[in-house]
Design a protein around this motif. Sequence first.
Motif, mmCIF file in Angstrom:
data_model
loop_
_atom_site.group_PDB
_atom_site.id
_atom_site.type_symbol
_atom_site.label_atom_id
_atom_site.label_comp_id
_atom_site.label_asym_id
_atom_site.label_seq_id
_atom_site.Cartn_x
_atom_site.Cartn_y
_atom_site.Cartn_z
ATOM 1 N N GLU A 1 0.838 -1.192 0.000
ATOM 2 C CA GLU A 1 0.000 0.000 0.000
ATOM 3 C C GLU A 1 0.878 1.248 0.000
ATOM 4 O O GLU A 1 0.634 2.192 -0.748
ATOM 5 C CB GLU A 1 -0.939 -0.043 1.209
ATOM 6 C CG GLU A 1 -1.496 1.287 1.687
ATOM 7 C CD GLU A 1 -2.372 1.975 0.666
ATOM 8 O OE1 GLU A 1 -2.947 1.266 -0.187
ATOM 9 O OE2 GLU A 1 -2.461 3.207 0.701
ATOM 10 N N ASN B 1 -3.581 7.894 3.071
ATOM 11 C CA ASN B 1 -2.538 8.012 2.048
ATOM 12 C C ASN B 1 -3.048 8.754 0.832
ATOM 13 O O ASN B 1 -2.335 9.569 0.239
ATOM 14 C CB ASN B 1 -2.069 6.618 1.626
ATOM 15 C CG ASN B 1 -0.910 6.144 2.465
ATOM 16 O OD1 ASN B 1 -0.234 6.947 3.091
ATOM 17 N ND2 ASN B 1 -0.682 4.853 2.465
ATOM 18 N N ILE B 2 -4.277 8.447 0.439
ATOM 19 C CA ILE B 2 -4.835 9.084 -0.759
ATOM 20 C C ILE B 2 -4.984 10.583 -0.526
ATOM 21 O O ILE B 2 -4.735 11.397 -1.422
ATOM 22 C CB ILE B 2 -6.168 8.420 -1.137
ATOM 23 C CG1 ILE B 2 -5.896 7.012 -1.660
ATOM 24 C CG2 ILE B 2 -6.900 9.223 -2.197
ATOM 25 C CD1 ILE B 2 -7.111 6.184 -1.879
ATOM 26 N N SER C 1 -12.500 -0.229 -4.289
ATOM 27 C CA SER C 1 -11.089 -0.529 -4.491
ATOM 28 C C SER C 1 -10.303 0.779 -4.394
ATOM 29 O O SER C 1 -10.886 1.861 -4.336
ATOM 30 C CB SER C 1 -10.886 -1.168 -5.854
ATOM 31 O OG SER C 1 -11.171 -0.223 -6.852
ATOM 32 N N ARG C 2 -8.982 0.667 -4.393
ATOM 33 C CA ARG C 2 -8.160 1.870 -4.240
ATOM 34 C C ARG C 2 -8.418 2.911 -5.335
ATOM 35 O O ARG C 2 -8.649 4.075 -5.018
ATOM 36 C CB ARG C 2 -6.684 1.476 -4.191
ATOM 37 C CG ARG C 2 -5.799 2.604 -3.743
ATOM 38 C CD ARG C 2 -4.387 2.148 -3.570
ATOM 39 N NE ARG C 2 -3.708 2.936 -2.558
ATOM 40 C CZ ARG C 2 -3.259 4.164 -2.740
ATOM 41 N NH1 ARG C 2 -3.441 4.759 -3.889
ATOM 42 N NH2 ARG C 2 -2.637 4.800 -1.776
ATOM 43 N N THR D 1 2.314 1.653 -3.463
ATOM 44 C CA THR D 1 1.297 2.126 -4.403
ATOM 45 C C THR D 1 1.071 3.612 -4.207
ATOM 46 O O THR D 1 0.987 4.387 -5.163
ATOM 47 C CB THR D 1 -0.018 1.371 -4.185
ATOM 48 O OG1 THR D 1 0.253 -0.008 -4.107
ATOM 49 C CG2 THR D 1 -0.991 1.649 -5.292
ATOM 50 N N SER D 2 0.977 3.991 -2.926
ATOM 51 C CA SER D 2 0.766 5.402 -2.613
ATOM 52 C C SER D 2 1.922 6.244 -3.144
ATOM 53 O O SER D 2 1.716 7.310 -3.714
ATOM 54 C CB SER D 2 0.617 5.569 -1.110
ATOM 55 O OG SER D 2 0.451 6.919 -0.791
ATOM 56 N N MET E 1 -5.127 3.528 3.880
ATOM 57 C CA MET E 1 -5.164 3.784 2.443
ATOM 58 C C MET E 1 -5.849 5.124 2.176
ATOM 59 O O MET E 1 -5.360 5.937 1.391
ATOM 60 C CB MET E 1 -5.931 2.648 1.756
ATOM 61 C CG MET E 1 -6.097 2.831 0.287
ATOM 62 S SD MET E 1 -7.195 1.571 -0.387
ATOM 63 C CE MET E 1 -8.770 2.253 0.012
ATOM 64 N N ASN F 1 1.732 6.730 -6.822
ATOM 65 C CA ASN F 1 0.743 7.762 -7.117
ATOM 66 C C ASN F 1 1.329 9.144 -6.864
ATOM 67 O O ASN F 1 1.125 10.072 -7.640
ATOM 68 C CB ASN F 1 -0.482 7.577 -6.241
ATOM 69 C CG ASN F 1 -1.470 6.625 -6.873
ATOM 70 O OD1 ASN F 1 -1.328 6.277 -8.043
ATOM 71 N ND2 ASN F 1 -2.440 6.209 -6.106
ATOM 72 N N GLU G 1 -9.738 6.780 -4.815
ATOM 73 C CA GLU G 1 -9.014 7.927 -5.383
ATOM 74 C C GLU G 1 -9.965 8.823 -6.161
ATOM 75 O O GLU G 1 -9.925 10.047 -6.049
ATOM 76 C CB GLU G 1 -7.906 7.425 -6.317
ATOM 77 C CG GLU G 1 -6.664 6.972 -5.605
ATOM 78 C CD GLU G 1 -5.718 6.249 -6.551
ATOM 79 O OE1 GLU G 1 -5.810 6.440 -7.773
ATOM 80 O OE2 GLU G 1 -4.894 5.462 -6.059
ATOM 81 N N VAL H 1 -7.523 -0.204 5.699
ATOM 82 C CA VAL H 1 -8.384 0.557 4.789
ATOM 83 C C VAL H 1 -8.318 2.045 5.115
ATOM 84 O O VAL H 1 -8.197 2.890 4.220
ATOM 85 C CB VAL H 1 -9.830 0.035 4.880
ATOM 86 C CG1 VAL H 1 -10.740 0.837 3.980
ATOM 87 C CG2 VAL H 1 -9.878 -1.431 4.515
#
Lengths: 186, 535
Positions: A121, B97-98, B147-148, A124-125, B94, A128, B152, B91
């Motif tokens: 993760e 992070n986004i 999903s990721r 992936t981050s 994530m 991005n 996003e 989760v």
Amino acid sequence: MAGWIILGIFVLGILWLIVIYNGLIAKRNDVQGSWKQIDVQLNRRHDLIPNLVSTVKGALEFEQDTLEKVISARAKAVGATGPQSKAEAENMLTQALGKLFAVMENYPDLKSNQNVMQLQEELTSTENRIAFARQLYNDLVANYRTALQVFPSNFVSSMFNFRTEEYFEAPAETKAVPAVNLSIRK
Amino acid sequence: MPLTFIDIERQKNWRIVLFFLVLMALYLLAAALFFAALLPGPLSAEPRFWVFLVIAAALTASIHFWFSASNAVDTVVRRLNAQPPDLKDDVHRMFANIIQELHVVTGAKRNIRCAVIPSLSLNALAAADLKGNAVIAITEGLLSRLSRPQVEAVVAHEAHHILSGDCLETTVAASIFGTFSSAMEKVRYSSSNRLFASPAFLLAWVLLQLGYLVNLFISREREYRADAAAVRMTRNPLALAETLHFLSRGWRGAGFIGSGFEMLCIVNPVATTLDETEGFLPDLLSTHPPIKKRLEILLQMARVSITELDANAERRSGRKGTDAQERYFVMSPARLWQGPFTAGELDALPWLSPLTWVANGKGKTAERAWKDPLLNTIFLRRLAGDGRIESGFTCPVCKQPLVTAAYEGTQIVQCGFCAGTLVENGRIPRIIARTGRERPCTERLNALARSVLQQNQARNIYRKVAARGAGQVPLLPCPKCKNPMFRGFYSTAHLIEVDRCSNCGLTWFDQDELEMLQCLIENRLLPDITVAVKD
């Protein structure tokens, strides 16, 4: 009287010059700052890879080749100097990582390992963030270039020798024509 | 015109100013009438009273305006009980992070918080206020189902609302009218009939309804623009399309996300026909454009048809069904069925052995665990984990590899699960001779041997009397040559049941049988001959 008017116009002109000049400087600094931001994100990726490799090494006994590629690509990317060779090395690393992730999909053990999932993760981050940092860089370059070229600030930019900044170009292979889906739409 | 985030930052919207003015006027009027309804006395008072009332209303309204609008983000977060993401949760991490990625792409011009709404509904919302705070909140339900790339897309959509400033107007409207409408509801419940019937109250109610005219200023266009910006950021129109498609079919939080917050959300929590129609009036009154239209635009970008998207969604949900791990029910040593377990959970059960009865969730009949190839891998791994040496034989009972072990100074082959032992015939005398060197005959073994002896003696006599052959229990295959082994007593003097393969010269002892035989011989245990014979 006329002298005052001329002086007034002159002062206004100087003020206008200062405003335009400062605006250009700010934009140029934004562009350079965002270029550094890309480096920050690339370093973040370099730091994460050894962790990932050491975590999955045990499970990927038969994929040593893929792992070797990632390690060597990382070493190259860390050692690369100059924008051209650096970009190439980073693209190699992106591809090697993509291959590794694809291989990892085949190992259910890894998918249930929380440590590995967290690292994945994070990576992936980071991928991005790298892409987004480039996007921001290109946006800022476009912004800066427009400011350089539009009338009348183009006089100021040529007077003070503001140089144009280059766009970040996508690697050649990602420029391939996308497949067109000709299925009938409603 | 390219819609970069820098351009969005720069957009100064005259609508915001106009919106604030109209909102102010509406609010003042509503507040004035609200006060009139609360105060006793005739409505036809002298004009000076009205002037005073309007001024008082204006004052309180502006104070209220400032307090509710300047801290609107906190209000929204508090009312939805949204929590900051828990960084130890995969989760949530994530999501956090986004949001960090979002800060990268916008050049960190604006600090955007993120929050998770503890609700199973499917929705996401953004809020911003006059102090410059901004928050993107996603419900727990939506976050865990996307999903990721889809998360996003949602975050990018909401980020556009915040950066373009149209989030500010909606948040202010939502916080003001949200508090106003809740105050109205309180009065309606607690007041007497007289107040409810009062014309002033009715007027206030009408004004509240007029408050929905705020929607006039919140154009549907901004949703399209936000969708476009989300695609620009993530380069993935399909992910957003899938999300909208998914949202259109789930519970979007009607009833949970309070009225007044609808316009903050990515899709209207209350599905209305107004939202799903186009035309002048719906365009004017509805805050959200039809999902169908939004989908169409996105799918055109992705060059995918709606039927394809539908099929993909079906396939994904279908695959989830079959892909989901098989569930097992197992019989515990206490003879109780337990479950359902996944294969991984079974692995953690210490008492699971190849002989455990297992039924998988598909309604199959119960089988021994060794018959399931997947469970067999668990046993194999356990063996490998112990670092024992495989002998190349398989256990005749549980079909697991046998391992070599040291026993009384010699080598035997043992099953790690049923504790059965395979001994070469030549080694048995050695073992018997060495009884007590490493393992003394314990009380337990002696007692066990005695009772087995007694039982076997009885059976032996009974069998002779009834002239019945052996063979109720299926014969075991020889671990070496796979032919059925001969079952019988070790000798007529030592009534311990063993399985022999005369071809290979091997003897199979079940658990404890070898030890019992040793004790039997060592302690000269003899069966009680006076056992009763059944007729």
